[in-house]
Design a protein around this motif. Structure first.
Motif, PDB file in Angstrom:
ATOM      1  N   ARG A 106       0.804  -1.217   0.000  1.00 18.66           N
ATOM      2  CA  ARG A 106       0.000   0.000   0.000  1.00 18.66           C
ATOM      3  C   ARG A 106       0.840   1.271   0.000  1.00 18.66           C
ATOM      4  N   LEU A 107       1.990   1.255   0.660  1.00 18.62           N
ATOM      5  CA  LEU A 107       2.862   2.427   0.631  1.00 18.62           C
ATOM      6  C   LEU A 107       3.613   2.462  -0.697  1.00 18.62           C
ATOM      7  N   ASP A 108       3.787   3.630  -1.225  1.00 20.69           N
ATOM      8  CA  ASP A 108       4.317   3.777  -2.583  1.00 20.69           C
ATOM      9  C   ASP A 108       5.849   3.722  -2.582  1.00 20.69           C
ATOM     10  N   PHE A 109       6.400   2.526  -2.411  1.00 19.23           N
ATOM     11  CA  PHE A 109       7.851   2.354  -2.462  1.00 19.23           C
ATOM     12  C   PHE A 109       8.364   2.462  -3.893  1.00 19.23           C
ATOM     13  N   SER A 110       7.510   2.173  -4.868  1.00 19.15           N
ATOM     14  CA  SER A 110       7.931   2.242  -6.257  1.00 19.15           C
ATOM     15  C   SER A 110       8.342   3.652  -6.648  1.00 19.15           C
ATOM     16  N   THR A 111       7.648   4.649  -6.149  1.00 19.14           N
ATOM     17  CA  THR A 111       8.005   6.039  -6.414  1.00 19.14           C
ATOM     18  C   THR A 111       9.110   6.516  -5.477  1.00 19.14           C
ATOM     19  N   ALA A 112       9.177   5.935  -4.278  1.00 13.98           N
ATOM     20  CA  ALA A 112      10.170   6.363  -3.292  1.00 13.98           C
ATOM     21  C   ALA A 112      11.591   6.119  -3.770  1.00 13.98           C
ATOM     22  N   ILE A 113      11.810   5.077  -4.573  1.00 17.40           N
ATOM     23  CA  ILE A 113      13.173   4.792  -5.032  1.00 17.40           C
ATOM     24  C   ILE A 113      13.673   5.842  -6.012  1.00 17.40           C
ATOM     25  N   LEU A 114      12.778   6.636  -6.571  1.00 17.99           N
ATOM     26  CA  LEU A 114      13.186   7.696  -7.484  1.00 17.99           C
ATOM     27  C   LEU A 114      13.685   8.928  -6.729  1.00 17.99           C
ATOM     28  N   ASP A 115      13.433   8.977  -5.429  1.00 19.23           N
ATOM     29  CA  ASP A 115      13.888  10.072  -4.577  1.00 19.23           C
ATOM     30  C   ASP A 115      15.223   9.681  -3.960  1.00 19.23           C
ATOM     31  N   SER A 116      16.255  10.457  -4.211  1.00 15.94           N
ATOM     32  CA  SER A 116      17.592  10.122  -3.706  1.00 15.94           C
ATOM     33  C   SER A 116      17.638  10.091  -2.183  1.00 15.94           C
ATOM     34  N   ARG A 117      16.767  10.835  -1.509  1.00 17.19           N
ATOM     35  CA  ARG A 117      16.752  10.831  -0.050  1.00 17.19           C
ATOM     36  C   ARG A 117      16.162   9.540   0.513  1.00 17.19           C
ATOM     37  N   ARG A 118      15.325   8.860  -0.255  1.00 15.71           N
ATOM     38  CA  ARG A 118      14.646   7.653   0.210  1.00 15.71           C
ATOM     39  C   ARG A 118      15.214   6.379  -0.400  1.00 15.71           C
ATOM     40  N   PHE A 119      16.084   6.507  -1.371  1.00 15.18           N
ATOM     41  CA  PHE A 119      16.573   5.341  -2.106  1.00 15.18           C
ATOM     42  C   PHE A 119      17.259   4.345  -1.176  1.00 15.18           C
ATOM     43  N   LYS A 151      12.952  -2.346 -10.659  1.00 18.66           N
ATOM     44  CA  LYS A 151      13.075  -0.909 -10.891  1.00 18.66           C
ATOM     45  C   LYS A 151      14.356  -0.357 -10.272  1.00 18.66           C
ATOM     46  N   VAL A 152      14.726  -0.888  -9.097  1.00 15.17           N
ATOM     47  CA  VAL A 152      15.963  -0.453  -8.438  1.00 15.17           C
ATOM     48  C   VAL A 152      17.167  -0.796  -9.302  1.00 15.17           C
ATOM     49  N   VAL A 153      17.193  -2.024  -9.824  1.00 14.50           N
ATOM     50  CA  VAL A 153      18.323  -2.454 -10.653  1.00 14.50           C
ATOM     51  C   VAL A 153      18.412  -1.619 -11.921  1.00 14.50           C
ATOM     52  N   LEU A 154      17.285  -1.383 -12.575  1.00 11.29           N
ATOM     53  CA  LEU A 154      17.284  -0.588 -13.806  1.00 11.29           C
ATOM     54  C   LEU A 154      17.755   0.837 -13.540  1.00 11.29           C
ATOM     55  N   LYS A 155      17.380   1.393 -12.385  1.00 15.58           N
ATOM     56  CA  LYS A 155      17.819   2.745 -12.036  1.00 15.58           C
ATOM     57  C   LYS A 155      19.331   2.790 -11.833  1.00 15.58           C
ATOM     58  N   VAL A 156      19.866   1.771 -11.151  1.00 13.12           N
ATOM     59  CA  VAL A 156      21.310   1.732 -10.916  1.00 13.12           C
ATOM     60  C   VAL A 156      22.069   1.538 -12.224  1.00 13.12           C
ATOM     61  N   LEU A 157      21.559   0.687 -13.105  1.00  8.55           N
ATOM     62  CA  LEU A 157      22.209   0.479 -14.394  1.00  8.55           C
ATOM     63  C   LEU A 157      22.217   1.757 -15.231  1.00  8.55           C
ATOM     64  N   GLU A 158      21.173   2.549 -15.076  1.00 14.21           N
ATOM     65  CA  GLU A 158      21.088   3.793 -15.846  1.00 14.21           C
ATOM     66  C   GLU A 158      21.937   4.897 -15.220  1.00 14.21           C
ATOM     67  N   ASP A 159      21.871   5.044 -13.890  1.00 19.74           N
ATOM     68  CA  ASP A 159      22.588   6.130 -13.215  1.00 19.74           C
ATOM     69  C   ASP A 159      24.038   5.799 -12.914  1.00 19.74           C
ATOM     70  N   GLN A 160      24.356   4.480 -12.865  1.00 19.33           N
ATOM     71  CA  GLN A 160      25.698   4.018 -12.503  1.00 19.33           C
ATOM     72  C   GLN A 160      26.105   4.510 -11.115  1.00 19.33           C
ATOM     73  N   GLN A 161      25.174   4.486 -10.190  1.00 18.99           N
ATOM     74  CA  GLN A 161      25.417   4.871  -8.807  1.00 18.99           C
ATOM     75  C   GLN A 161      24.879   3.784  -7.873  1.00 18.99           C
ATOM     76  N   ASN A 162      25.477   3.709  -6.665  1.00 23.51           N
ATOM     77  CA  ASN A 162      25.072   2.720  -5.660  1.00 23.51           C
ATOM     78  C   ASN A 162      25.214   1.282  -6.163  1.00 23.51           C
ATOM     79  N   ILE A 163      26.213   1.024  -6.963  1.00 23.74           N
ATOM     80  CA  ILE A 163      26.398  -0.307  -7.545  1.00 23.74           C
ATOM     81  C   ILE A 163      26.686  -1.342  -6.458  1.00 23.74           C
ATOM     82  N   ARG A 164      27.610  -1.025  -5.562  1.00 24.39           N
ATOM     83  CA  ARG A 164      27.962  -1.986  -4.518  1.00 24.39           C
ATOM     84  C   ARG A 164      26.766  -2.288  -3.621  1.00 24.39           C
ATOM     85  N   LEU A 165      25.966  -1.294  -3.331  1.00 16.94           N
ATOM     86  CA  LEU A 165      24.795  -1.467  -2.470  1.00 16.94           C
ATOM     87  C   LEU A 165      23.821  -2.475  -3.072  1.00 16.94           C
ATOM     88  N   ILE A 166      23.592  -2.377  -4.372  1.00 16.32           N
ATOM     89  CA  ILE A 166      22.640  -3.280  -5.029  1.00 16.32           C
ATOM     90  C   ILE A 166      23.251  -4.661  -5.212  1.00 16.32           C
TER      91      ILE A 166
END
Length: 355
Positions: A106-119, A151-166
């Motif tokens: 019910r909580l919108d985690f799908s949109t939250a990952i797009l926010d760098s503060r919540r990622f 969605k998290v993986v696709l975002k990391v592949l596109e941004d090339q950030q937080n690779i080790r975390l994922i």
């Protein structure tokens, strides 16, 4: 109707005024009626067969459509609400539908990952669920978990950030699934086991994609990190909360390597994450007889959890028991709603639904 003995004529037929003629007439009429009835029954059976075949076709089509939806992890099965009601410490009956899986849906985690503060918060929550809570989720919540992870993986592949975390998240999930898939027949995972094997293959594919990332140097040719004064470089290093980031930064250039070995830098890092009691139990001396804070940090990390730091977190209102992201308005009746809000770490979020 004519009586016996009367002359009865119909177009194309003539009957004798006898009982035999009347009998022949009835037999012929009854035969015609039976023929009509048989024709009607045959037509009804034909219509029923067509209807049955049509229903079978519709059922088969619906089943194929359902199987297709179930096999596609991209199908979305979650609400996008800004807050939900929970009651900490209540019984299962009082919780009602609001379980960990429902809250995750019910909580919108799908949109939250797009926010760098919540990622980082969402990634840590996914890791904790993958480690110990995956089997407590419903089938829809498990599917939603895989949707958000994709969605998290696709975002990391596109941004090339937080690779080790994922990478760490995927490895944790894969290890858990290896254990769960071996327990077939014990109702540990919802859905066909082949579907989960396919998802494990997808995880391996994502890991391979992350390993093959070639970080491109930005085209910007302005001021770089090494162009800053040494005091500013060291000040920025003091703001890093992960020792592995310091090690990686020290491998960029020889000058940065010297700064990354600063004893005061590692001492503050140890004191930030761990208590004095924990530090005293893991003292390590260098060859010069001084405390080796860098070695102590990595030893402490293996023994104790680090302090978690997030730009934005989920918050629970103690007055109305509503869970929402920080800064989200909810129908609170308190005079000062901000004073009633308590920040929840990812582990606190999971503990909220244990009863």
């Amino acid at each position: 109707m004519p009586f016996l003995g009367q002359d009865w004529r119909s177009p194309g037929q003539s009957w004798v005024k006898t009982a035999d003629g009347w009998k022949r007439f009835l037999d012929e009429k009854s035969g015609s009626f039976v023929s009509d009835l048989s024709s009607y029954c045959n037509k009804e059976v034909y219509d029923k067969e067509n209807l049955f075949n049509s229903l079978n076709y519709d059922v088969a089509a619906k089943k194929r459509k359902k199987d297709m939806l179930n096999s596609k992890t991209k199908t979305q099965y979650f609400h996008q609400e800004k807050w939900i009601y929970v009651h900490k410490g209540s019984t299962k009956e009082r919780h009602g539908y609001c379980t960990l899986g429902e809250a995750f849906n019910r909580l919108d985690f799908s949109t939250a990952i797009l926010d760098s503060r919540r990622f980082n918060y969402v990634v840590r929550l996914l890791e904790l669920i993958a480690k110990s809570q995956l089997t407590s989720l419903s089938g829809i919540a498990q599917k939603n978990f895989m949707n958000i992870l994709e969605k998290v993986v696709l975002k990391v592949l596109e941004d090339q950030q937080n690779i080790r975390l994922i990478r760490e998240l995927l490895q944790t999930l894969y290890t858990s699934l290896c254990t769960l898939v071996q327990r077939v027949g014990k109702s540990v995972l919802v859905g066909n086991i082949n579907m989960w094997v396919y998802r494990m293959e997808t995880i391996l594919h994502w890991q391979q994609q992350l390993n093959n990332i070639q970080i491109t140097r930005p085209a910007f040719k302005g001021l770089t990190f090494t162009d800053l004064p040494l005091c500013l470089q060291l000040n920025i290093m003091h703001r890093l909360s992960d020792g592995r980031d310091l090690v990686s930064l020290g491998q960029v250039a020889p000058d940065l390597h010297v700064l990354s070995e600063d004893r005061l830098l590692w001492k503050k890092l140890c004191q930030y994450h761990f208590s004095e009691r924990q530090i005293r139990k893991r003292l390590i001396l260098s060859d010069k007889g001084q405390l080796d804070w860098k070695k102590m940090y990595f030893k402490l990390v293996r023994c104790y959890p680090r302090k978690e730091q997030y730009g934005d977190t989920l918050q629970l209102c103690r007055h109305c028991h509503i869970l929402s992201w920080k800064g989200t308005d909810h129908p609170c009746t308190a005079n000062n709603p901000e004073s009633c809000s308590v920040s929840l770490s990812p582990q606190d979020f999971i503990n909220l639904f244990k009863f």
